[in-house]
Design an enzyme around this catalytic site. Structure first.
Site: not given
Ligand SMILES: Cc1ncc(COP(=O)(O)O)c(C=O)c1O
Length: 384
Positions: A52, A104, A177, A202
């Site tokens: 994890r 976004y 971003d 993307k």
């Protein structure tokens, strides 16, 4: 993986030139293990305890992305949203955030709802205006300035170097971003940013077959350790196979993005004089303030994303999207297949997206085919 002096394009193509020390394989393996053996003296000399926190399958994608962005460290996440939200969860309730009005939509909604409810004070500004960013700063309280450039879905451009200067003078970090620009076109850390974020779903992956996110840091410091701890504690890690697919996709990042840029520039120029198009939104179309900043901070193109505002408004825009054959009607961006989307109806009430806007993600098909397909759809929508 040592610094070889090769260009970013060469490093990406060869996944940092990695060769398996045992088998001499040129492609890294997938490590499926969720746990790692402890030493007899009770230590963990491998540095790995439980998956994890991390997994050797992440190492390649993280090292490659850090090299492409010119960063010191990278972390891959289960999604772009988990990567971005980690940057805000690393703050404390009461801290102030400056973010763009145009960004976004899901991250904007999360900031306006969850993050605000949790205790952050968030101001949304016109981030293409350096003056607006400067006016929103609360020195001492503002802990991060967030940019998305070019920004969804109108592709307005922010000046990264100017925003970094404003943020740092007020004691804040700058997070960018850079999903749409990709390290092929812009390296925000070189312009002064502290953190670069990607929806790796993307362009980095490029094949519309995984959901992934990434952060790249300018420094391996206490703040970076906090971001790493958040990923480990929340378990917002990428699956091992998805990490391998991400690395596979990044190998072709440069030719995909360069092709998409050439095609998008040509489509933007051709649709700018189309009788059914009211306006084309694309940073590669000058002259405009956005074009000047984009030309300064980008190298080799203006990206593969553009939007057409359709004459006849929302009805004509939706009718156009219904009549395409080659373009695929779907949300998302940055894949090898070209996508068309009526964006306002995806974003919902309160969106700053104009209702007549069709968002276009240009893939790697033949540019004339893409033009002809959308041209016939625009003309048929006009007649319906
Ligand atoms: C610019 C941008 N940032 C962040 C995200 C969120 O990424 P993800 O869907 O991988 O969580 C998206 C997704 O569309 C995006 O386009």
């Amino acid at each position: 993986m040592k610094d070889t002096g090769f260009s970013a394009a060469s490093l990406a193509a060869q996944a940092m030139g990695w060769i398996d020390p045992v088998t001499r394989a040129v492609v890294p393996p997938i490590h499926m293990a969720s746990t790692y053996q402890r030493d007899e003296d009770n230590g963990y000399s491998s540095g790995r305890i439980y998956a994890r926190a991390d997994n050797p399958s992440f190492d390649h994608a993280e090292a490659t992305l850090a090299a492409l962005e010119g960063g010191v460290k990278a972390l891959i996440f289960s999604s772009g949203m988990s990567a971005a939200s980690a940057c805000f969860l690393a703050l404390s309730p009461g801290d102030h955030v400056v973010a763009p009005k145009v960004m976004y939509w899901a991250l904007r909604n999360w900031l306006a709802t969850f993050a605000t409810h949790w205790g952050l004070a968030v101001d949304f500004v016109d981030a293409e205006s350096t003056d607006a960013i400067a006016a929103a700063m609360r020195p001492g309280a503002t802990k991060i300035v967030w940019l998305e450039t070019p920004a969804n879905p109108t592709w307005v451009v922010s000046d990264i170097a100017a925003a970094a200067d404003i943020a740092h003078r007020a004691g804040a970090l700058l997070g960018v971003d850079s999903t749409v620009a990709t390290p092929v076109l812009t390296r925000p850390l070189e312009l002064g940013a502290d953190i670069v974020m990607h929806s790796a779903t993307k362009y980095l992956n490029g094949h519309s077959d995984i959901i992934a996110g990434a952060l790249v840091g300018a420094r391996d410091d206490a703040h970076w350790a906090k971001l790493r701890a958040i990923r480990s504690q929340l378990g917002t890690i990428l699956g091992q196979t998805e990490a391998w697919l991400l690395m596979r996709g990044m190998r072709t990042l440069f030719p995909r993005v360069q092709w998409a840029c050439r095609s998008a520039q040509s489509l933007a120029e051709r649709f700018a004089s189309h009788p059914m198009v009211a306006e084309v939104l694309y940073p590669g179309l000058g002259p405009s303030a956005g074009h000047t900043v984009a030309a300064r901070q980008r190298k080799g193109g203006f990206g593969g994303m553009l939007s057409d505002r359709v004459k006849g408004g929302e009805r004509a825009a939706i009718a156009t999207a219904a009549r395409v054959g080659l373009w695929k009607r779907a949300t998302s961006l940055g894949g090898v297949e070209s996508l068309i989307e009526h964006r306002a109806s995806i974003e919902g009430p309160g969106t700053p997206c104009p209702p007549d806007l069709l968002r276009l993600s240009v893939g790697i098909e033949d540019s004339d085919d893409l033009y002809n397909d959308l041209d016939q759809a625009l003309r048929r929508a006009d007649n319906s």
